[in-house]
Every structure is written in C-alpha cells, then in structure tokens.
Design an enzyme around this catalytic site. Structure first.
Site, mmCIF file in Angstrom:
data_model
loop_
_atom_site.group_PDB
_atom_site.id
_atom_site.type_symbol
_atom_site.label_atom_id
_atom_site.label_comp_id
_atom_site.label_asym_id
_atom_site.label_seq_id
_atom_site.Cartn_x
_atom_site.Cartn_y
_atom_site.Cartn_z
ATOM 1 N N ARG A 160 31.897 52.799 70.297
ATOM 2 C CA ARG A 160 32.314 52.699 71.658
ATOM 3 C C ARG A 160 32.047 51.533 72.185
ATOM 4 O O ARG A 160 31.679 51.512 73.571
ATOM 5 C CB ARG A 160 31.050 54.000 72.190
ATOM 6 C CG ARG A 160 31.181 55.424 71.842
ATOM 7 C CD ARG A 160 32.436 55.988 72.386
ATOM 8 N NE ARG A 160 32.483 57.336 72.268
ATOM 9 C CZ ARG A 160 32.743 57.923 70.864
ATOM 10 N NH1 ARG A 160 33.152 57.115 69.997
ATOM 11 N NH2 ARG A 160 32.734 59.111 70.720
ATOM 12 N N SER A 227 29.972 62.598 76.554
ATOM 13 C CA SER A 227 28.484 62.315 76.167
ATOM 14 C C SER A 227 28.022 61.117 77.256
ATOM 15 O O SER A 227 28.845 60.322 77.582
ATOM 16 C CB SER A 227 28.647 61.361 74.807
ATOM 17 O OG SER A 227 29.229 62.517 73.949
ATOM 18 N N GLU A 323 26.430 55.974 77.884
ATOM 19 C CA GLU A 323 27.538 55.625 77.507
ATOM 20 C C GLU A 323 28.504 55.306 78.616
ATOM 21 O O GLU A 323 29.509 54.762 78.441
ATOM 22 C CB GLU A 323 27.964 56.727 76.258
ATOM 23 C CG GLU A 323 29.098 56.241 75.662
ATOM 24 C CD GLU A 323 30.456 57.153 75.827
ATOM 25 O OE1 GLU A 323 31.550 56.552 75.893
ATOM 26 O OE2 GLU A 323 30.137 58.213 76.419
HETATM 27 N N1 EPU Z 1 23.357 69.152 67.964
HETATM 28 C C1 EPU Z 1 22.173 70.122 68.079
HETATM 29 N N2 EPU Z 1 22.291 70.674 69.190
HETATM 30 C C2 EPU Z 1 23.468 70.983 70.007
HETATM 31 C C3 EPU Z 1 24.528 69.916 69.749
HETATM 32 C C4 EPU Z 1 24.531 69.326 68.611
HETATM 33 O O1 EPU Z 1 21.136 69.831 67.494
HETATM 34 O O2 EPU Z 1 23.307 71.598 70.960
HETATM 35 C C5 EPU Z 1 23.401 68.174 66.694
HETATM 36 C C6 EPU Z 1 24.127 68.849 65.463
HETATM 37 O O3 EPU Z 1 23.224 68.841 64.281
HETATM 38 C C7 EPU Z 1 25.470 68.077 65.495
HETATM 39 C C8 EPU Z 1 24.829 66.669 65.966
HETATM 40 O O4 EPU Z 1 24.013 67.022 66.865
HETATM 41 O O5 EPU Z 1 25.877 68.027 64.101
HETATM 42 C C9 EPU Z 1 26.006 66.083 66.618
HETATM 43 O O6 EPU Z 1 26.710 66.786 67.565
HETATM 44 P P1 EPU Z 1 28.308 66.519 67.670
HETATM 45 O O7 EPU Z 1 29.071 66.723 66.592
HETATM 46 O O8 EPU Z 1 28.445 67.468 69.187
HETATM 47 O O9 EPU Z 1 28.463 64.921 68.052
HETATM 48 P P2 EPU Z 1 27.731 64.043 68.924
HETATM 49 O O10 EPU Z 1 27.328 62.764 68.056
HETATM 50 O O11 EPU Z 1 26.465 64.446 69.986
HETATM 51 C C10 EPU Z 1 29.741 62.352 69.188
HETATM 52 C C11 EPU Z 1 30.409 61.652 70.292
HETATM 53 C C12 EPU Z 1 31.527 62.639 71.100
HETATM 54 C C13 EPU Z 1 32.397 63.344 70.138
HETATM 55 C C14 EPU Z 1 31.575 64.014 68.954
HETATM 56 C C15 EPU Z 1 32.385 64.604 68.105
HETATM 57 C C16 EPU Z 1 29.125 59.690 71.089
HETATM 58 C C17 EPU Z 1 28.339 59.292 72.192
HETATM 59 N N3 EPU Z 1 29.551 61.284 71.447
HETATM 60 O O12 EPU Z 1 28.875 63.319 69.691
HETATM 61 O O13 EPU Z 1 31.989 61.704 72.119
HETATM 62 O O14 EPU Z 1 33.289 64.137 70.603
HETATM 63 O O15 EPU Z 1 30.662 63.142 68.366
HETATM 64 O O16 EPU Z 1 32.865 63.778 67.109
HETATM 65 O O17 EPU Z 1 29.212 59.005 70.026
HETATM 66 C C18 EPU Z 1 32.137 61.078 74.434
HETATM 67 O O18 EPU Z 1 31.747 59.902 73.781
HETATM 68 O O19 EPU Z 1 31.975 61.094 75.367
HETATM 69 C C19 EPU Z 1 31.955 61.940 73.533
HETATM 70 C C20 EPU Z 1 31.909 63.413 74.032
#
Ligand code: EPU
Length: 328
Positions: A160, A227, A323
């Site tokens: 990012r 995010s 972010e």
């Molecule tokens: N999770 C929970 N509870 C929840 C939701 C998620 O425990 O309610 C846990 C799950 O274990 C899941 C993990 O969190 O496996 C990761 O969640 P998610 O797959 O939604 O990914 P993230 O790491 O939270 C990142 C990016 C997103 C992107 C997603 C999918 C960043 C800051 N965020 O989120 O990007 O869409 O991966 O690849 O890196 C953004 O940058 O604005 C953004 C939305």
C-alpha cells in the site's frame, strides 16, 4: 481553466463527508494540470490532487488550498498492454481488460477510484497488487516542470505504498500502462478465491465482485474508504508471541517482517466490531473498514480511529497506522 471557490468535497469522496475546498479546479489535460499548479504556486496555495476520492477523509473544515481534480481521460490497447488516462475509472479499466480476455488485474475488480490513484497506494486485493502488472506511468514532475515516464522499478512499490507516497507532492500521474496477458490463469492464492482455479476470467471477476459486495458497505447507503488501517507489519518475534496467544491469527510474509490481520485481531482479540463514535462505526462484516452515516462528521471517524488505535496499543502493544489519507 476555471478555478471555483468553496466547493464541497464530501460528494467527491466515497466517505461523502467533510468540508469544502477553498479553491477547486478540474483538469482534463496536461496543459490544464500545469496551469493549475502554476496558479497554486503564484497564489502560494497548498495543493491536493484528487482522483476518485476513495481513499481520503476530508476534515470537517475542508482544505484551505487548491484541490486539483484529475479528469484526464482516454483508454487504449497496445497488444497485451492497456493504457489509460489518470482520470479514468479503475473498475471500468478492469472491466475492459476482462472483456478483452487480458489477465492480470481481474482480482482487482470492484475497487473504487481512478487509474491515476491506483499506483499511488499500490492498490491490492485477493492476492494481486497493481505493482504486479504496472508497466509504466507518465507523470508530471513538479520538480523539473516536465513530463517523465517512470518504470515499475522507479515507482518503488511496497505494501500500500509507492514512491508517490514517499515523495509527496513531487509527481502527478497523468496516465498508466498495464502489461497484461492473453494466456494468464486464475490467481486463486487468496482464501476467498481458493476454489476458483478453473474459472474463466469473466467468472473470476464476477466472483470477486460478489465477495466484495458481501464484505464492504453499500456506498449508496453509507460512506467508507475501504480499509481504514493498514495491516500492521511486526517483527518475527512479535508475530510468534501473537500466534502463541491467538493460534488462528492469519499472518502473511511481508517485505520487512510479518503482516498480521488487523481485522482478525479487532474481531477476536478486541471484539470491537460495531464500535461507534457519532455516525462512524467499525463495519460489522469487516472491522478494518470504517463506515460513516450520511450525517456523520469527519471528527467522528477520526475519534473512532484514535480509539481503535489506543485499544490496539493497550492490549496488543502494536502501533497501527491509517491507510486512508486524512486531509486537513
Ligand atoms: N476477519 C475476521 N473477522 C471479520 C473479517 C475478517 O476475523 O469480520 C479475518 C479473517 O480471518 C480474514 C482476515 O481477517 O481471513 C483478513 O480479512 P480480509 O480477507 O477481508 O482482508 P484484510 O487483510 O482485512 C486486505 C486489504 C483490503 C482487501 C482485502 C482482500 C489492507 C489494508 N486491506 O484486507 O483492501 O480488499 O485484503 O484482499 O491491506 C483497502 O485497502 O482499502 C482494502 C479494502
């Protein structure tokens, strides 16, 4: 080129809140971009480059300078390379790539914002990042006052982040080119797409759009910038300590340590889903996301973010960073 005054910025962002721009210009050409930058320099005004407004939070007071909204259009194909003006809608470019059977950015379907903003924060989702396919960007270098072409390596991409964040204000991206492939295959590395290995490119896009629609707020109802925080990158030792306490915590290898899932920690270690301040709250289905009601103030979002950062610091001894770019 018209310079407007006191233009409300909320409607130009996906958060939909925040105050006005003191001065405001829409630029459709490199020439207009130059004129607007000259105007800001002559009037001694701070500048803010605005794309789709999907990764910013405008403060309630607005921006006391010149907001330059990039509306440079144009899309062209050159073999397997797609080139687009910075003002083009990112997802429309992905849609075109998918329609042309060009692989490489399909996992980035449904991300709001513009082509010019995508390299700035190296947008990423579902195991893909802009840096994986970006060939070059054409940018206006405010230091030299000339256009320059930056290669992928020269963009210094990271999680990012990019050179455009590390040298703020220096470059304004005017167009970007993506090296795609007719012979690609699904990137099903991410948990949410694990069963997608045999799907065609159109089906992958549909799947990504479906996953996203279930994880993110409906922008027609409430505001968000996705995010709100970065996933923190911690030392190997800290990651091991966290894993000992929270065996299910998702962890990923990162450039300079171990990236841990903040959404997971907020959900399971701090149990703060739905935590709210005024009209801002941690989204129930993805607590890394802050959503804002139409009547929220930006201050609500900032206070909620601070509260979350304090809770994470107190309980987990991890410093988290936004972010989303907060504009004062
Ligand atoms: N999770 C929970 N509870 C929840 C939701 C998620 O425990 O309610 C846990 C799950 O274990 C899941 C993990 O969190 O496996 C990761 O969640 P998610 O797959 O939604 O990914 P993230 O790491 O939270 C990142 C990016 C997103 C992107 C997603 C999918 C960043 C800051 N965020 O989120 O990007 O869409 O991966 O690849 O890196 C953004 O940058 O604005 C953004 C939305």
């Amino acid at each position: 080129m018209l310079i407007e005054e006191q233009v409300p910025l909320g409607p130009l962002t996906t958060f939909r809140i925040g105050g006005p721009a003191r001065y405001f210009a829409r630029v459709r050409t490199v020439e207009e971009l130059q004129q607007s930058l000259d105007y800001a320099r002559d009037q001694n005004l701070a500048t803010l480059i605005l794309g789709g407004g999907s990764n910013v939070l405008i403060s309630d007071a607005g921006f006391d300078g010149l907001v330059i909204k990039i509306e440079i259009a144009g899309k062209a194909g050159d073999g397997d390379t797609l080139i687009a003006g910075a003002g083009e809608n990112w997802d429309a470019l992905v849609e075109r790539a998918v329609a042309d059977g060009l692989w490489g950015i399909e996992n980035l379907s449904g991300i709001p914002g513009t082509v010019g903003a995508a390299p700035v924060q190296n947008i990423g989702a579902y195991g893909s990042e802009v840096k994986d396919t970006l060939a070059w960007v054409d940018a206006f270098d405010t230091h030299s006052g000339t256009m320059t072409r930056l290669s992928n390596a020269e963009c210094a991409f990271g999680y990012r982040t990019s050179r455009f964040k590390k040298e703020p204000g220096r470059f304004v991206i005017v167009r970007a080119a993506f090296a795609l492939s007719k012979n690609g295959e699904p990137n099903a590395s991410y948990k949410d797409l694990a069963d997608c290995g045999k799907l065609n490119i159109t089906q992958i896009r549909e799947r990504v759009l479906d996953v996203r629609s279930r994880k993110f707020p409906d922008l027609s109802v409430e505001g968000t910038a996705g995010s709100f925080f970065l996933n923190p990158v911690v030392s190997a030792q800290k990651a091991a300590e966290l894993l000992a306490e929270y065996p299910d915590l998702p962890q990923f290898k990162a450039e300079n340590g171990v990236k841990v899932s903040l959404a997971w920690l907020l959900d399971h270690a701090l149990e703060v889903k739905g935590l709210s301040v005024g009209g801002a709250r941690l989204f129930e289905r993805q607590p890394l996301v802050i959503s804002a009601s139409r009547t929220a103030r930006s201050r609500d979002v900032i206070e909620l973010a601070q509260k979350v950062a304090d809770l994470v610091q107190d309980k987990l001894k991890i410093k988290i960073e936004p972010e989303v770019k907060i504009i004062n």
